[in-house]
Design a protein around this motif. Structure first.
Motif, PDB file in Angstrom:
ATOM      1  N   LEU A   1      48.665  80.992  56.958  1.00 44.75           N
ATOM      2  CA  LEU A   1      49.479  80.993  55.742  1.00 44.75           C
ATOM      3  C   LEU A   1      50.453  79.813  55.719  1.00 44.75           C
ATOM      4  N   TYR A   2      51.091  79.532  56.840  1.00 44.50           N
ATOM      5  CA  TYR A   2      52.013  78.391  56.906  1.00 44.50           C
ATOM      6  C   TYR A   2      51.267  77.062  56.771  1.00 44.50           C
ATOM      7  N   ARG A   3      50.081  76.966  57.368  1.00 43.19           N
ATOM      8  CA  ARG A   3      49.303  75.727  57.263  1.00 43.19           C
ATOM      9  C   ARG A   3      48.956  75.437  55.806  1.00 43.19           C
ATOM     10  N   ARG A   4      48.551  76.498  55.070  1.00 46.98           N
ATOM     11  CA  ARG A   4      48.229  76.313  53.653  1.00 46.98           C
ATOM     12  C   ARG A   4      49.472  75.932  52.845  1.00 46.98           C
TER      13      ARG A   4
ATOM     14  N   ALA B   1      45.632  72.936  67.854  1.00 43.99           N
ATOM     15  CA  ALA B   1      46.988  72.726  68.395  1.00 43.99           C
ATOM     16  C   ALA B   1      47.978  73.748  67.854  1.00 43.99           C
ATOM     17  N   SER B   2      47.760  74.232  66.641  1.00 46.48           N
ATOM     18  CA  SER B   2      48.674  75.238  66.104  1.00 46.48           C
ATOM     19  C   SER B   2      48.160  76.662  66.326  1.00 46.48           C
ATOM     20  N   SER B   3      46.860  76.842  66.391  1.00 46.29           N
ATOM     21  CA  SER B   3      46.301  78.194  66.544  1.00 46.29           C
ATOM     22  C   SER B   3      46.430  78.737  67.954  1.00 46.29           C
ATOM     23  N   LEU B   4      46.240  77.880  68.927  1.00 45.77           N
ATOM     24  CA  LEU B   4      46.286  78.342  70.320  1.00 45.77           C
ATOM     25  C   LEU B   4      47.626  78.972  70.698  1.00 45.77           C
ATOM     26  N   PRO B   5      48.755  78.286  70.480  1.00 52.02           N
ATOM     27  CA  PRO B   5      50.021  78.933  70.850  1.00 52.02           C
ATOM     28  C   PRO B   5      50.378  80.130  69.964  1.00 52.02           C
TER      29      PRO B   5
ATOM     30  N   ALA C   1      54.787  80.782  64.382  1.00 47.10           N
ATOM     31  CA  ALA C   1      53.942  80.011  63.463  1.00 47.10           C
ATOM     32  C   ALA C   1      54.799  79.088  62.599  1.00 47.10           C
ATOM     33  N   LEU C   2      55.948  79.568  62.172  1.00 42.72           N
ATOM     34  CA  LEU C   2      56.861  78.728  61.391  1.00 42.72           C
ATOM     35  C   LEU C   2      57.283  77.507  62.208  1.00 42.72           C
ATOM     36  N   ALA C   3      57.724  77.729  63.431  1.00 43.75           N
ATOM     37  CA  ALA C   3      58.196  76.631  64.277  1.00 43.75           C
ATOM     38  C   ALA C   3      57.088  75.613  64.552  1.00 43.75           C
ATOM     39  N   VAL C   4      55.915  76.097  64.905  1.00 46.18           N
ATOM     40  CA  VAL C   4      54.792  75.197  65.203  1.00 46.18           C
ATOM     41  C   VAL C   4      54.423  74.379  63.966  1.00 46.18           C
ATOM     42  N   ASN C   5      54.381  75.025  62.823  1.00 50.85           N
ATOM     43  CA  ASN C   5      53.960  74.329  61.606  1.00 50.85           C
ATOM     44  C   ASN C   5      55.048  73.428  61.029  1.00 50.85           C
ATOM     45  N   ILE C   6      56.319  73.726  61.269  1.00 50.35           N
ATOM     46  CA  ILE C   6      57.389  72.790  60.892  1.00 50.35           C
ATOM     47  C   ILE C   6      57.201  71.493  61.681  1.00 50.35           C
ATOM     48  N   PHE C   7      56.942  71.638  62.950  1.00 54.62           N
ATOM     49  CA  PHE C   7      56.721  70.457  63.793  1.00 54.62           C
ATOM     50  C   PHE C   7      55.531  69.644  63.289  1.00 54.62           C
ATOM     51  N   LEU C   8      54.413  70.320  63.008  1.00 52.89           N
ATOM     52  CA  LEU C   8      53.230  69.603  62.531  1.00 52.89           C
ATOM     53  C   LEU C   8      53.458  68.955  61.165  1.00 52.89           C
ATOM     54  N   ALA C   9      54.114  69.666  60.254  1.00 53.00           N
ATOM     55  CA  ALA C   9      54.374  69.116  58.916  1.00 53.00           C
ATOM     56  C   ALA C   9      55.275  67.885  59.005  1.00 53.00           C
ATOM     57  N   ALA C  10      56.257  67.926  59.882  1.00 52.68           N
ATOM     58  CA  ALA C  10      57.150  66.777  60.041  1.00 52.68           C
ATOM     59  C   ALA C  10      56.408  65.605  60.673  1.00 52.68           C
TER      60      ALA C  10
ATOM     61  N   ASP D   1      63.233  79.810  52.073  1.00 54.84           N
ATOM     62  CA  ASP D   1      62.500  79.791  50.800  1.00 54.84           C
ATOM     63  C   ASP D   1      61.000  79.598  51.023  1.00 54.84           C
ATOM     64  N   VAL D   2      60.637  78.740  51.969  1.00 60.33           N
ATOM     65  CA  VAL D   2      59.216  78.530  52.293  1.00 60.33           C
ATOM     66  C   VAL D   2      58.622  79.801  52.890  1.00 60.33           C
ATOM     67  N   SER D   3      59.392  80.511  53.707  1.00 60.71           N
ATOM     68  CA  SER D   3      58.889  81.688  54.423  1.00 60.71           C
ATOM     69  C   SER D   3      58.838  82.956  53.582  1.00 60.71           C
ATOM     70  N   ARG D   4      59.627  83.030  52.533  1.00 62.97           N
ATOM     71  CA  ARG D   4      59.716  84.260  51.739  1.00 62.97           C
ATOM     72  C   ARG D   4      58.343  84.757  51.263  1.00 62.97           C
ATOM     73  N   PRO D   5      57.487  83.928  50.632  1.00 58.66           N
ATOM     74  CA  PRO D   5      56.177  84.443  50.205  1.00 58.66           C
ATOM     75  C   PRO D   5      55.264  84.819  51.379  1.00 58.66           C
ATOM     76  N   ILE D   6      55.413  84.120  52.479  1.00 60.30           N
ATOM     77  CA  ILE D   6      54.594  84.437  53.655  1.00 60.30           C
ATOM     78  C   ILE D   6      55.017  85.768  54.242  1.00 60.30           C
ATOM     79  N   LEU D   7      56.313  86.019  54.309  1.00 59.32           N
ATOM     80  CA  LEU D   7      56.805  87.315  54.797  1.00 59.32           C
ATOM     81  C   LEU D   7      56.346  88.444  53.890  1.00 59.32           C
ATOM     82  N   ARG D   8      56.308  88.202  52.595  1.00 60.17           N
ATOM     83  CA  ARG D   8      55.822  89.206  51.656  1.00 60.17           C
ATOM     84  C   ARG D   8      54.355  89.528  51.939  1.00 60.17           C
ATOM     85  N   GLN D   9      53.561  88.506  52.211  1.00 67.45           N
ATOM     86  CA  GLN D   9      52.150  88.709  52.513  1.00 67.45           C
ATOM     87  C   GLN D   9      51.946  89.363  53.884  1.00 67.45           C
ATOM     88  N   MET D  10      52.892  89.188  54.780  1.00 69.70           N
ATOM     89  CA  MET D  10      52.762  89.743  56.131  1.00 69.70           C
ATOM     90  C   MET D  10      53.302  91.168  56.252  1.00 69.70           C
ATOM     91  N   ARG D  11      53.870  91.724  55.204  1.00 67.33           N
ATOM     92  CA  ARG D  11      54.394  93.101  55.263  1.00 67.33           C
ATOM     93  C   ARG D  11      53.365  94.113  55.747  1.00 67.33           C
TER      94      ARG D  11
END
Length: 182
Positions: free
Chosen positions: A35-38, A48-52, A104-113, A132-142
């Motif tokens: 979800l964060y990658r998308r 690199a992001s899936s393994l950890p 996942a947020l931390a790993v993908n922030i690093f990759l996006a940067a 704000d970026v995480s809000r829709p992902i948290l909703r989907q992860m409920r």
């Protein structure tokens, strides 16, 4: 059958329950990573992001459950079924749901940067931006968090029942060695 043995299903749940919960945490990590990658438009570095985001939640959740529920039952530090169920639910939600999402947020922030795939926040709005970026992902992860809570509660309840059976068998047999069938 020998009355001094536990059923195989009880032994397996007690022995491997933490691994089942850890496996669910690994799936939660993979889902939140996807979800964060998308959201952050990341197309490179899938492994690199899936393994950890799969391995670390598995290990942390399995270890937390083992320490807070299973080992506490065996060492007689946990004597009430409600406490076992509550600890199981907390491990499920925090270790099996919250931790994979934050990782996942931390790993993908690093990759996006690193890959410049998404606009980075200004200096003063960093926390607000990522919330704000995480809000829709948290909703989907409920649903995942709810399933982890239910599964952790079930495992805690099941482990308490198994421990109670084991204690009854041990103390009613005069302390004889229990026969186990693996």
């Amino acid at each position: 059958t020998n009355p001094c043995t536990l059923p195989d299903i009880d032994k397996k749940f007690f022995k491997y329950g933490n691994l089942y919960l850890g496996g669910n945490a690994a799936f939660a990590g993979l889902i939140s990573n996807s979800l964060y990658r998308r959201t952050l438009n990341i197309s490179k570095g899938f492994i690199a992001s899936s393994l950890p985001t799969a391995a670390l939640p598995f290990l942390v959740t399995a270890g937390l459950y083992n320490v807070l529920v299973s080992d506490s039952l065996v060492s007689s530090g946990l004597n009430c079924p409600t406490c076992a169920m509550t600890r199981g639910a907390l491990v499920g939600v925090v270790g099996g749901g919250g931790y994979p999402i934050l990782l996942a947020l931390a790993v993908n922030i690093f990759l996006a940067a690193r890959l410049n795939t998404a606009p980075m926040p200004e200096r003063g709005n960093v926390l607000r931006h990522w919330v704000d970026v995480s809000r829709p992902i948290l909703r989907q992860m409920r649903p995942v968090l709810l399933l982890q809570a239910i599964f952790g509660t079930y495992l805690g309840s099941r482990d308490f029942e198994t421990y109670t059976k084991l204690a009854r068998v041990t103390f009613s047999s005069g302390g004889e060695e229990l026969e186990t069938k693996d």
